[in-house]
Scaffold this active site. Structure first.
Site, PDB file in Angstrom:
ATOM      1  N   GLU A 164       5.105  -4.340  11.929  1.00  0.00           N
ATOM      2  CA  GLU A 164       4.189  -3.213  11.694  1.00  0.00           C
ATOM      3  C   GLU A 164       2.968  -3.808  11.011  1.00  0.00           C
ATOM      4  OE1 GLU A 164       4.722  -0.061  12.572  1.00  0.00           O
ATOM      5  OE2 GLU A 164       6.737  -0.393  13.326  1.00  0.00           O
ATOM      6  N   ASN A 186       0.780  -1.243   0.000  1.00  0.00           N
ATOM      7  CA  ASN A 186       0.000   0.000   0.000  1.00  0.00           C
ATOM      8  C   ASN A 186       0.814   1.298   0.000  1.00  0.00           C
ATOM      9  OD1 ASN A 186       0.535  -0.862   2.691  1.00  0.00           O
ATOM     10  ND2 ASN A 186      -0.853   0.713   3.405  1.00  0.00           N
ATOM     11  N   CYS A 194      -2.908   1.495   6.770  1.00  0.00           N
ATOM     12  CA  CYS A 194      -2.987   0.865   8.094  1.00  0.00           C
ATOM     13  C   CYS A 194      -3.623   1.785   9.125  1.00  0.00           C
ATOM     14  CB  CYS A 194      -1.599   0.437   8.539  1.00  0.00           C
ATOM     15  SG  CYS A 194      -0.409   1.768   8.533  1.00  0.00           S
TER      16      CYS A 194
HETATM   17  P1  NAP Z   1       0.722  -9.167   3.371  1.00  0.00           P
HETATM   18  O1  NAP Z   1      -0.144  -9.972   2.492  1.00  0.00           O
HETATM   19  O2  NAP Z   1       0.908  -9.604   4.773  1.00  0.00           O
HETATM   20  O3  NAP Z   1       2.131  -9.066   2.610  1.00  0.00           O
HETATM   21  C1  NAP Z   1       3.178  -8.299   3.125  1.00  0.00           C
HETATM   22  C2  NAP Z   1       4.499  -8.861   2.645  1.00  0.00           C
HETATM   23  O4  NAP Z   1       4.670 -10.171   3.205  1.00  0.00           O
HETATM   24  C3  NAP Z   1       4.580  -9.037   1.128  1.00  0.00           C
HETATM   25  O5  NAP Z   1       5.876  -8.727   0.690  1.00  0.00           O
HETATM   26  C4  NAP Z   1       4.292 -10.508   0.951  1.00  0.00           C
HETATM   27  O6  NAP Z   1       4.808 -11.060  -0.243  1.00  0.00           O
HETATM   28  C5  NAP Z   1       4.999 -11.086   2.160  1.00  0.00           C
HETATM   29  N1  NAP Z   1       4.551 -12.440   2.487  1.00  0.00           N
HETATM   30  C6  NAP Z   1       3.429 -13.067   2.106  1.00  0.00           C
HETATM   31  N2  NAP Z   1       3.391 -14.304   2.613  1.00  0.00           N
HETATM   32  C7  NAP Z   1       4.517 -14.465   3.324  1.00  0.00           C
HETATM   33  C8  NAP Z   1       5.046 -15.530   4.105  1.00  0.00           C
HETATM   34  N3  NAP Z   1       4.408 -16.683   4.238  1.00  0.00           N
HETATM   35  N4  NAP Z   1       6.240 -15.343   4.712  1.00  0.00           N
HETATM   36  C9  NAP Z   1       6.877 -14.172   4.589  1.00  0.00           C
HETATM   37  N5  NAP Z   1       6.432 -13.125   3.873  1.00  0.00           N
HETATM   38  C10 NAP Z   1       5.257 -13.274   3.253  1.00  0.00           C
HETATM   39  O7  NAP Z   1       0.220  -7.647   3.452  1.00  0.00           O
HETATM   40  P2  NAP Z   1      -0.296  -6.711   2.277  1.00  0.00           P
HETATM   41  O8  NAP Z   1      -1.653  -7.177   1.865  1.00  0.00           O
HETATM   42  O9  NAP Z   1       0.752  -6.521   1.256  1.00  0.00           O
HETATM   43  O10 NAP Z   1      -0.426  -5.316   3.065  1.00  0.00           O
HETATM   44  C11 NAP Z   1      -1.524  -4.952   3.788  1.00  0.00           C
HETATM   45  C12 NAP Z   1      -1.303  -5.089   5.274  1.00  0.00           C
HETATM   46  O11 NAP Z   1      -0.162  -4.339   5.683  1.00  0.00           O
HETATM   47  C13 NAP Z   1      -2.462  -4.512   6.053  1.00  0.00           C
HETATM   48  O12 NAP Z   1      -2.790  -5.355   7.108  1.00  0.00           O
HETATM   49  C14 NAP Z   1      -1.911  -3.196   6.563  1.00  0.00           C
HETATM   50  O13 NAP Z   1      -2.536  -2.694   7.710  1.00  0.00           O
HETATM   51  C15 NAP Z   1      -0.496  -3.568   6.833  1.00  0.00           C
HETATM   52  N6  NAP Z   1       0.323  -2.357   6.917  1.00  0.00           N
HETATM   53  C16 NAP Z   1       0.815  -1.976   8.134  1.00  0.00           C
HETATM   54  C17 NAP Z   1       1.547  -0.800   8.238  1.00  0.00           C
HETATM   55  C18 NAP Z   1       2.133  -0.361   9.549  1.00  0.00           C
HETATM   56  O14 NAP Z   1       3.080   0.414   9.498  1.00  0.00           O
HETATM   57  N7  NAP Z   1       1.623  -0.790  10.684  1.00  0.00           N
HETATM   58  C19 NAP Z   1       1.778  -0.019   7.114  1.00  0.00           C
HETATM   59  C20 NAP Z   1       1.244  -0.444   5.897  1.00  0.00           C
HETATM   60  C21 NAP Z   1       0.524  -1.616   5.807  1.00  0.00           C
HETATM   61  P3  NAP Z   1       3.843 -11.303  -1.505  1.00  0.00           P
HETATM   62  O15 NAP Z   1       3.400  -9.955  -1.914  1.00  0.00           O
HETATM   63  O16 NAP Z   1       4.724 -11.987  -2.465  1.00  0.00           O
HETATM   64  O17 NAP Z   1       2.710 -12.157  -1.037  1.00  0.00           O
END
Ligand code: NAP
Length: 480
Positions: free
Chosen positions: A252, A156, A286
């Site tokens: 995060e 995002n 987030c």
């Molecule tokens: P996500 O599906 O958890 O993916 C995040 C990262 O993790 C991607 O690079 C993904 O790779 C990787 N990943 C996926 N499966 C994995 C595994 N089994 N082992 C290790 N890494 C793995 O999250 P998203 O949908 O991209 O992002 C949305 C989430 O991020 C929301 O929950 C949002 O709130 C959170 N977020 C938090 C913050 C904060 O600072 N607190 C800021 C921004 C976003 P792939 O893309 O290849 O699957």
């Protein structure tokens, strides 16, 4: 004439690499393929770790003025190419071009703050003589880089959230391997180019493109990766923590942030701020305002103004200056959000406006009377949906705000300092924004959550703390 699809390469320890197997990157608004990236293998990750181990030694020995020069150089490189960076963010992700420009500005700021913080990695004196028998000891604490940092990032904020990991890692003398989200890898690759042009020595930075579930295990479990800095969803975070073993982790994660509006607040300002907080980046933020608790005496006034303002938002083509709300990141995510809205409606919720999906676009949606047991009330919706409920008192509002498993940030609108402080003390979150919505962040502030929203803090200086280890030194002087 069909558009040329760019074949991007990934960066492994200073070398740009192609692979026979590739992954398509789509524009989620049009579905069009805009580029391909290499589909990395586990061997690529192992190789990147070996290069990073050498890179960590080079990085630790870089004088601070060199680190600062590189970080400033990368920031300048981006500043001179803001349009390229903004279009990349907007094309591969959900952001409108105006939202993408803001992210570029913030990324430049993040790198310049990182350069500044590099000179402030300081230790402290420890007065050993407080303990009888230690009168002749001089004590102090140094901070040393952890070595190899793994940075796993979400879709995002595909540029600035990567900068929040590379910037502090380089400022504090580490090597870093980035695994960006597969849906949005291009901004991270552009950022790696900026560092290369700024003179970052080979081996310090790798950006590996590939599916997280397939390639991340070595990054998570390798004994020489000493810190995992993860930003993403709760489930992924939990699976990483389970595998990581004894090493530092920064998490995060997501949230379903509340904002409270009391009857003494400026309603117009509260509406402006919460509409933007709820629907910016189509709610894929987030800090998005997901739950609004409005004191009953102003509920109908607030709701009326909120609905009016929401209906003015222009949903559509991200490239247009006039567009306010872009698409969801994928059709799968758009369908999930639609399903959650429908499930809430079946369980008694009222859809005040919106609720419809067209391809990857979801109309900005307002719900009321949502049962607290509904998925959309308990979990992170990560889409353009907000729940607005009346509450009688501040106590009720705080209780409902806390009644979830997340705790990233919260907002409260009130003119009464007593109420503000009550909320500051009792809201279970990593940050409370007074007379603002939950959606407020500057890059230098400590940022992170409690409960299911994560562990540790980012915000350059705080990320540097996580990316360094303390080493205590005691020097015994000659005994008199
Ligand atoms: P996500 O599906 O958890 O993916 C995040 C990262 O993790 C991607 O690079 C993904 O790779 C990787 N990943 C996926 N499966 C994995 C595994 N089994 N082992 C290790 N890494 C793995 O999250 P998203 O949908 O991209 O992002 C949305 C989430 O991020 C929301 O929950 C949002 O709130 C959170 N977020 C938090 C913050 C904060 O600072 N607190 C800021 C921004 C976003 P792939 O893309 O290849 O699957």
């Amino acid at each position: 004439m069909s558009k040329q699809i760019v074949q991007e390469r990934m960066l492994i320890g200073g070398k740009w690499e192609e692979r026979g197997k590739t992954i398509e990157v789509h524009d989620p608004g049009t579905g069009e393929v805009i580029a391909t990236v290499p589909s990395a293998s586990i061997h690529d990750v192992d190789h990147a770790i070996e290069r990073a181990k050498e890179g960590a030694k080079i990085s630790a020995n870089l004088p601070v003025h060199e680190r600062m020069k590189i970080l400033r150089g990368a920031a300048d490189w981006i500043e001179h190419r803001q349009h390229l960076f903004a279009t990349t963010i907007s094309q591969e992700g959900s952001k409108t071009i105006r939202e993408a420009r803001k992210e570029v500005t913030r990324c430049i700021e993040t790198l310049r703050i990182s350069a500044e913080e590099a000179r402030r990695i300081e230790g402290e004196m420890i007065p050993f003589s407080q303990m009888p028998g230690h009168e002749r000891r001089i004590g102090y604490v140094y901070r040393f880089p952890v070595g190899v940092v793994a940075a796993i990032t979400p879709f995002n904020d595909p540029l600035n959230l990567v900068a929040h990991k590379i910037g502090p890692a380089i400022a504090s003398g580490n090597a870093v391997i980035v695994k960006p989200a597969t849906l949005t890898p291009l901004s991270a690759l552009r950022l790696a180019e900026a560092f290369e042009k700024a003179g970052l020595p080979d081996k310090i930075l790798s950006v590996i493109t590939g599916y997280g579930s397939e390639v991340c295990d070595p990054l998570i479990t390798h004994k020489d990766v000493r810190f995992i800095s993860f930003t993403g969803g709760y489930e992924t975070g939990q699976s990483i923590i389970r595998k990581a073993g004894v090493k530092k982790v920064g998490m995060e994660l997501g949230s379903n942030s509340p904002t409270i509006v009391l009857e003494d607040a400026n309603v117009e300002e509260a509406v402006d701020s919460t509409v933007s907080g709820a629907f910016g980046v189509a709610g894929q933020n987030c800090l998005s305002v997901q739950r609004l608790y409005i004191q009953a005496s102003i509920y109908s006034t607030f709701l009326k103004q909120f609905v009016q303002k929401t209906k003015q938002l222009k949903v559509g083509n991200k490239a247009l200056e006039t567009t306010d709300v872009g698409p969801m990141i994928s059709i799968k995510e758009a369908k999930r959000v639609e399903k959650w809205i429908q499930e809430a409606a079946v369980s008694g919720a009222e859809i005040v406006t919106g609720g419809k999906r067209e391809g990857t676009f979801i109309q900005p949606t307002i719900l009321t009377k949502v049962p607290e047991s509904a998925m959309i009330a308990k979990e992170e919706v990560f889409g353009p949906v907000v729940i607005i409920e009346p509450v009688e008192t501040l106590d009720d509002a705080i209780e409902r705000a806390n009644n979830v498993d997340y705790g990233l940030q919260a907002g409260i609108f009130t003119a009464d300092l007593e109420h503000a402080f009550e909320a500051i003390h009792r809201l279970e979150v990593g940050g409370v924004m007074v007379n603002d919505s939950s959606d407020v962040r500057i890059d230098a502030m400590p940022f992170g959550g409690i409960k299911g929203s994560g562990l540790g803090r980012e915000g350059i200086r705080y990320a540097i703390e996580e990316m360094t280890e303390q080493r205590v030194v005691a020097i015994q002087l000659n005994k008199k």
